[in-house]
Design a protein around this motif. Structure first.
Motif, PDB file in Angstrom:
ATOM      1  N   ALA A 148       0.432  87.709 -33.439  1.00  0.00           N
ATOM      2  CA  ALA A 148       1.692  88.279 -32.933  1.00  0.00           C
ATOM      3  C   ALA A 148       2.014  87.692 -31.561  1.00  0.00           C
ATOM      4  O   ALA A 148       3.161  87.301 -31.293  1.00  0.00           O
ATOM      5  CB  ALA A 148       1.576  89.794 -32.857  1.00  0.00           C
ATOM      6  N   ALA A 149       0.988  87.593 -30.714  1.00  0.00           N
ATOM      7  CA  ALA A 149       1.202  87.049 -29.368  1.00  0.00           C
ATOM      8  C   ALA A 149       1.644  85.588 -29.448  1.00  0.00           C
ATOM      9  O   ALA A 149       2.531  85.141 -28.714  1.00  0.00           O
ATOM     10  CB  ALA A 149      -0.077  87.182 -28.549  1.00  0.00           C
ATOM     11  N   LYS A 150       1.038  84.838 -30.372  1.00  0.00           N
ATOM     12  CA  LYS A 150       1.376  83.412 -30.502  1.00  0.00           C
ATOM     13  C   LYS A 150       2.825  83.223 -30.972  1.00  0.00           C
ATOM     14  O   LYS A 150       3.558  82.404 -30.411  1.00  0.00           O
ATOM     15  CB  LYS A 150       0.422  82.738 -31.494  1.00  0.00           C
ATOM     16  CG  LYS A 150      -0.954  82.465 -30.916  1.00  0.00           C
ATOM     17  CD  LYS A 150      -1.878  81.900 -31.980  1.00  0.00           C
ATOM     18  CE  LYS A 150      -3.248  81.616 -31.419  1.00  0.00           C
ATOM     19  NZ  LYS A 150      -4.198  81.197 -32.464  1.00  0.00           N
ATOM     20  N   VAL A 151       3.198  83.956 -32.026  1.00  0.00           N
ATOM     21  CA  VAL A 151       4.570  83.793 -32.543  1.00  0.00           C
ATOM     22  C   VAL A 151       5.577  84.212 -31.469  1.00  0.00           C
ATOM     23  O   VAL A 151       6.597  83.545 -31.252  1.00  0.00           O
ATOM     24  CB  VAL A 151       4.781  84.596 -33.849  1.00  0.00           C
ATOM     25  CG1 VAL A 151       6.208  84.396 -34.372  1.00  0.00           C
ATOM     26  CG2 VAL A 151       3.787  84.186 -34.922  1.00  0.00           C
ATOM     27  N   ALA A 152       5.268  85.299 -30.763  1.00  0.00           N
ATOM     28  CA  ALA A 152       6.179  85.785 -29.717  1.00  0.00           C
ATOM     29  C   ALA A 152       6.347  84.733 -28.618  1.00  0.00           C
ATOM     30  O   ALA A 152       7.466  84.426 -28.185  1.00  0.00           O
ATOM     31  CB  ALA A 152       5.642  87.090 -29.127  1.00  0.00           C
ATOM     32  N   LEU A 153       5.239  84.176 -28.191  1.00  0.00           N
ATOM     33  CA  LEU A 153       5.266  83.169 -27.135  1.00  0.00           C
ATOM     34  C   LEU A 153       6.091  81.943 -27.578  1.00  0.00           C
ATOM     35  O   LEU A 153       6.927  81.428 -26.833  1.00  0.00           O
ATOM     36  CB  LEU A 153       3.815  82.757 -26.836  1.00  0.00           C
ATOM     37  CG  LEU A 153       3.539  82.045 -25.533  1.00  0.00           C
ATOM     38  CD1 LEU A 153       3.951  82.903 -24.354  1.00  0.00           C
ATOM     39  CD2 LEU A 153       2.044  81.731 -25.426  1.00  0.00           C
ATOM     40  N   HIS A 154       5.829  81.497 -28.822  1.00  0.00           N
ATOM     41  CA  HIS A 154       6.525  80.344 -29.397  1.00  0.00           C
ATOM     42  C   HIS A 154       8.044  80.601 -29.432  1.00  0.00           C
ATOM     43  O   HIS A 154       8.838  79.764 -29.023  1.00  0.00           O
ATOM     44  CB  HIS A 154       5.963  80.122 -30.812  1.00  0.00           C
ATOM     45  CG  HIS A 154       6.556  78.960 -31.555  1.00  0.00           C
ATOM     46  ND1 HIS A 154       5.884  77.774 -31.722  1.00  0.00           N
ATOM     47  CD2 HIS A 154       7.749  78.808 -32.188  1.00  0.00           C
ATOM     48  CE1 HIS A 154       6.631  76.948 -32.427  1.00  0.00           C
ATOM     49  NE2 HIS A 154       7.767  77.557 -32.731  1.00  0.00           N
TER      50      HIS A 154
END
Lengths: 210, 451
Positions: A148-154
């Motif tokens: 979730a953190a990765k997709v949000a950051l992306h």
């Protein structure tokens, strides 16, 4: 790298973020959940955005599931319509990220993990497919939070004009599925880091001191 | 970053255009959209796209029709057909028509990203192939001569051999075949390459002036000779003297020239001092010198002096395989010179160029390409740019292509009815929509009717 879990300010809180003492009144990124999204994942996503983007992040009050974006034909939610609505938000935040637990699509694709306005204000992340392994079965809570953190950051980085990156060690690399996503690091390569800094200057956004 | 890759999304549905545009932009591609085939073709005329996402089912002009034009006019552009679920047959038809791949709406994001990546790799290979082809083109160029035909390859080899000797050379060939270029190539490859290359068109001067041009004159040699002047024989010292149209040299002067070539000594008009020179002679003619000798118009001894080694350049109509190569060579030159971004000649136009007999040989082809480039407003040369050749195409060379016959017939009928679509459609016994489609497909316009 595991996702961080530092404290971020909610919109109703007056307390200052744990690590930073001279913060502006409003954050640069407002994170809002639409519908039933867990408290923990919200906080972890917000904390990671704040830590990695070096921007003040606020957690905004929860809102309803965006039924207006539901497609009867696709049995999914139209990501572009959600973005349009988010971009119209009266919140003072220059960037708004929504977390949803429903499945998202754009007309040309079967599904998307997230969607953002390139160089725009809004981004949205769906947690729907992040809980599952590609081969079936569920993933651990840690993996789910990290995804979730990765997709949000992306997606938020797209709102700062960052495009997909060819570097293997970069969160802006296009991942072709959850397994690919797991292999990505939770940080930007040096080129994307530089593009991000340039975008902050362009948009006159002040980053937090490191 | 992939910001140099240009993609065009062609779909009549706005939501598809917008979402594919947005997705591709996020991958760093330069993306444009078009809502129909005509708009797409108009954009392709101006911009070199690397990849087209092309919807099959579109009103007015279908994706398959657009594909046909793209493969014909812009073969370097890759095409992915977009098809609705369940219309695989049409997609297969498109693949047979030259599409690089197809996607069924809605696409899986992994599939889209993998396919785009794969095609970009393919495009890179294609570009590398073009680069290699350009490098290979160097091999089929000899100095400024171009030709891959067997006859030209033999000629190149002969030039190399001839250049190593210092013998006199006689080049024969029709006008415009490139006799001077061959002479220059021999000079450039010879030991005299650091000396001058002095050319003289013997047919370009009246007799008395030709004499003065060749041998030079002293001051006061004739009325108007206010100053002494060096002749071409003098100027060619340590280099090569190229006598073009040597068959036109008057008989009297042939004697003087023969003596100068044999002794490498001559005197200027009005002068008495013998001037010693050292040069190699290369002569050229489009005349049949044997016939001229028989008629008494050309001296046999002069002929034998010139014709130590003879080279014949075949006319362009006898080496039609060289036409595309030469046409592209001139296109490259003139698009650079005119600063125009024209990178290809479409198949139909190339077919016309190959059909035509080119009585003026390479020079005429060069002029035709230059003219086409000057009037061209697109990225490729098509039939319309070569319409001036049409009246000269022989009946025997008429096309047997069904498509071209159809185009010609459509234009004829449309002209007959002054471009009244209803009347023309009635005469053609097709409905107006079909006629409109054909007009769009073949880009027929009243101002292009001649092509």
């Amino acid at each position: 790298m595991s996702p961080v879990n530092t404290r971020v300010r909610t919109a109703t809180e007056n307390s200052v973020r744990s690590n930073h003492t001279s913060l502006p009144k409003d954050g640069v990124v407002g994170v809002v959940r639409l519908g039933s999204v867990g408290e923990a994942v919200m906080k972890i996503v917000a904390a990671n955005l704040q830590e990695i983007l070096h921007l003040p992040v606020d957690i905004l009050p929860a809102r309803q599931t965006p039924e207006f974006a539901y497609s009867d034909q696709r049995k999914q939610y139209h990501a572009a319509l959600i973005l349009k609505k988010l971009a119209e938000s009266r919140r003072p935040h220059p960037r708004i990220l929504a977390l949803v637990s429903v499945d998202l699509f754009i007309p040309v694709l079967t599904h998307v993990f997230g969607e953002a306005q390139l160089g725009g204000r809004a981004a949205v992340v769906s947690l729907h497919r992040l809980k599952q392994k590609e081969e079936g079965g569920g993933v651990s809570l840690d993996t789910f939070y990290e995804r979730a953190a990765k997709v949000a950051l992306h997606e938020v980085a797209h709102t700062f004009d960052l495009v997909h990156c060819k570097q293997p060690e970069c969160i802006m690399r296009l991942s072709s599925g959850p397994t690919d996503l797991d292999a990505l690091p939770l940080f930007f390569c040096e080129y994307c880091e530089a593009f991000l800094e340039e975008a902050y200057r362009r948009y006159d956004i002040q980053r937090l001191p490191i | 970053m992939t910001d140099k890759v240009r993609i065009l999304v062609v779909d009549d549905e706005l939501v598809i255009r917008e979402s594919l545009h947005g997705w591709l932009k996020k991958s760093g591609y330069q993306v444009d959209t078009a809502e129909g085939g005509s708009a797409a073709l108009a954009m392709l005329e101006k911009t070199p796209y690397d990849l087209l996402f092309l919807d099959i089912m579109m009103p007015v002009m279908s994706g398959i029709e657009v594909l046909e034009v793209v493969k014909e006019d812009y073969p370097q552009t890759l095409v992915v057909m977009i098809t609705a679920y369940g219309s695989v047959d049409t997609a297969v038809e498109a693949m047979k028509g030259g599409a690089n791949d197809y996607l069924m709406k809605p696409f899986d994001p992994d599939q889209l990203s993998l396919l785009t990546e794969k095609l970009m790799q393919q495009k890179k290979l294609l570009d590398e192939n073009i680069f290699l082809r350009e490098q290979m083109a160097e091999a089929i160029r000899f100095e400024n001569l171009v030709g891959r035909s067997e006859a030209m390859q033999e000629l190149f080899s002969l030039i190399q051999d001839v250049a190593e000797s210092d013998s006199q050379v006689l080049i024969t060939g029709e006008t415009g075949t490139g006799k001077e270029l061959v002479a220059k190539a021999i000079h450039a490859k010879s030991a005299r390459c650091n000396g001058p290359f002095i050319a003289l068109n013997c047919g370009g001067f009246p007799e008395h002036l030709l004499e003065s041009e060749l041998f030079g004159h002293e001051r006061g040699a004739f009325t108007g000779a206010h100053r002494a002047k060096k002749g071409r024989l003098d100027l060619a010292h340590h280099g090569t003297l190229f006598l073009d149209e040597v068959g036109t040299v008057p008989l009297k002067m042939q004697v003087d020239l023969l003596r100068a070539l044999e002794t490498k000594e001559f005197h200027r008009l009005g002068g008495t001092a013998e001037i010693e020179v050292d040069f190699r002679t290369i002569a050229a003619t489009n005349r049949d010198l044997h016939q001229a000798i028989e008629k008494g118009e050309f001296r046999q001894d002069f002929f034998y002096r010139l014709n130590v080694i003879s080279l014949h350049i075949p006319p362009l109509r006898d080496r039609r395989d060289d036409i595309p190569l030469l046409a592209e060579h001139f296109l490259d030159r003139y698009s650079r010179e005119t600063n125009k971004d024209i990178d290809t000649i479409n198949k139909a136009a190339m077919a016309i160029l190959k059909q035509y007999d080119w009585p003026g040989n390479v020079r005429e082809l060069e002029n035709a390409i230059e003219r086409a480039v000057v009037i061209c407003k697109k990225r490729r040369l098509g039939l319309e740019e070569f319409s001036f050749l049409a009246p000269h195409l022989s009946a025997a060379a008429e096309t047997h292509s069904l498509e071209k016959t159809q185009i010609a017939h459509l234009v004829k009928v449309l002209k007959e009815f002054d471009w009244n679509i209803t009347k023309a459609a009635q005469a053609l016994e097709i409905n107006r929509v079909t006629l409109h489609k054909k007009i769009k497909k073949y880009d027929l316009r009243p101002d292009r009717a001649s092509s």
